[in-house]
Design a protein around this motif. Structure first.
Motif, PDB file in Angstrom:
ATOM      1  N   UNK A  68      45.683  28.916  39.405  1.00  0.00           N
ATOM      2  CA  UNK A  68      44.252  29.069  39.613  1.00  0.00           C
ATOM      3  C   UNK A  68      43.789  30.417  39.103  1.00  0.00           C
ATOM      4  N   UNK A  69      42.491  30.510  38.852  1.00  0.00           N
ATOM      5  CA  UNK A  69      41.908  31.784  38.473  1.00  0.00           C
ATOM      6  C   UNK A  69      41.789  32.664  39.705  1.00  0.00           C
ATOM      7  N   UNK A  70      41.984  33.956  39.510  1.00  0.00           N
ATOM      8  CA  UNK A  70      41.776  34.916  40.583  1.00  0.00           C
ATOM      9  C   UNK A  70      40.276  35.044  40.812  1.00  0.00           C
ATOM     10  N   UNK A  71      39.844  34.918  42.055  1.00  0.00           N
ATOM     11  CA  UNK A  71      38.439  35.028  42.400  1.00  0.00           C
ATOM     12  C   UNK A  71      37.918  36.441  42.165  1.00  0.00           C
ATOM     13  N   UNK A  72      38.803  37.422  42.204  1.00  0.00           N
ATOM     14  CA  UNK A  72      38.446  38.828  41.990  1.00  0.00           C
ATOM     15  C   UNK A  72      39.317  39.373  40.854  1.00  0.00           C
ATOM     16  N   UNK A  73      39.068  38.929  39.623  1.00  0.00           N
ATOM     17  CA  UNK A  73      39.988  39.216  38.507  1.00  0.00           C
ATOM     18  C   UNK A  73      40.016  40.680  38.071  1.00  0.00           C
ATOM     19  N   UNK A  74      41.198  41.102  37.631  1.00  0.00           N
ATOM     20  CA  UNK A  74      41.370  42.413  37.022  1.00  0.00           C
ATOM     21  C   UNK A  74      40.943  42.380  35.567  1.00  0.00           C
ATOM     22  N   UNK A  75      41.000  41.205  34.950  1.00  0.00           N
ATOM     23  CA  UNK A  75      40.650  41.029  33.539  1.00  0.00           C
ATOM     24  C   UNK A  75      40.244  39.569  33.337  1.00  0.00           C
ATOM     25  N   UNK A  76      39.529  39.263  32.263  1.00  0.00           N
ATOM     26  CA  UNK A  76      39.186  37.859  31.987  1.00  0.00           C
ATOM     27  C   UNK A  76      40.448  37.018  31.854  1.00  0.00           C
TER      28      UNK A  76
END
Length: 179
Positions: A68-76
């Protein structure tokens, strides 16, 4: 409010810089989506598999783990690989879970490279709160794409991360291109 008013009120000094506001980060800072305890009933990684892929930001589902995508991403394109089973420590994985986590991590890297040309990756698991795990009760591996020059003044000085598209758009792109 004029520049003179800003200075007189003590709110700040004008510096001719534009501001990029990231109010969505306050939810992370306040811990709004963190489980109140370590139970699976409070765990977002246990809740996500019951949602549809778009709502849960799920890019890929395996038999024993999901991406899953991180809801609070460090990068796109910042992805996480999680086992379905609510376990906290990598040593608790079965051989099958560890193998699928590794396979999904490799596929995530191939997919992100194919869709965005990432030049490298930071991959890792923060085990326990003292090691920086935001949600220590449920094992998750970060897959963070990197590009030349991506750590410019924005995150270092501006303490802001810029993302070029909405998370839902990134999820659709990666899910459609999964290799």
């Amino acid at each position: 409010m004029t520049d003179e008013t800003l200075h007189q009120d003590g709110i700040g000094h004008p510096d001719d810089l534009d501001r990029l506001w990231t109010p969505h980060r306050m939810a992370y800072i306040r811990g709004e989506n963190k489980p109140a305890d370590g139970s699976s009933g409070e765990c977002p990684f246990c809740r996500v598999p019951g949602l549809d892929d778009a709502e849960g930001l799920v890019v890929r589902r395996g038999e024993l783990a999901f991406v899953l995508l991180n809801l609070y991403p460090y990068a796109p394109g910042h992805l996480m690989v999680c086992p379905y089973r609510h376990i906290a420590d990598y040593t608790e994985t079965t051989d099958e879970e560890a193998a699928e986590i590794a396979d999904l991590t490799r596929a995530a890297m191939r997919t992100v490279r194919a869709t965005s040309g990432a030049g490298g990756f930071n991959i890792g698991m923060n085990q326990g709160h003292v090691a920086g795990a935001g949600i220590a009760a449920h094992l998750h591996q970060h897959v963070v794409p990197r590009w030349p020059g991506d750590q410019n003044f924005m995150p270092i000085i501006g303490r802001t991360k810029t993302l070029p598209e909405l998370l839902g758009q990134t999820r659709e792109l990666l899910a459609a291109a999964w290799v």
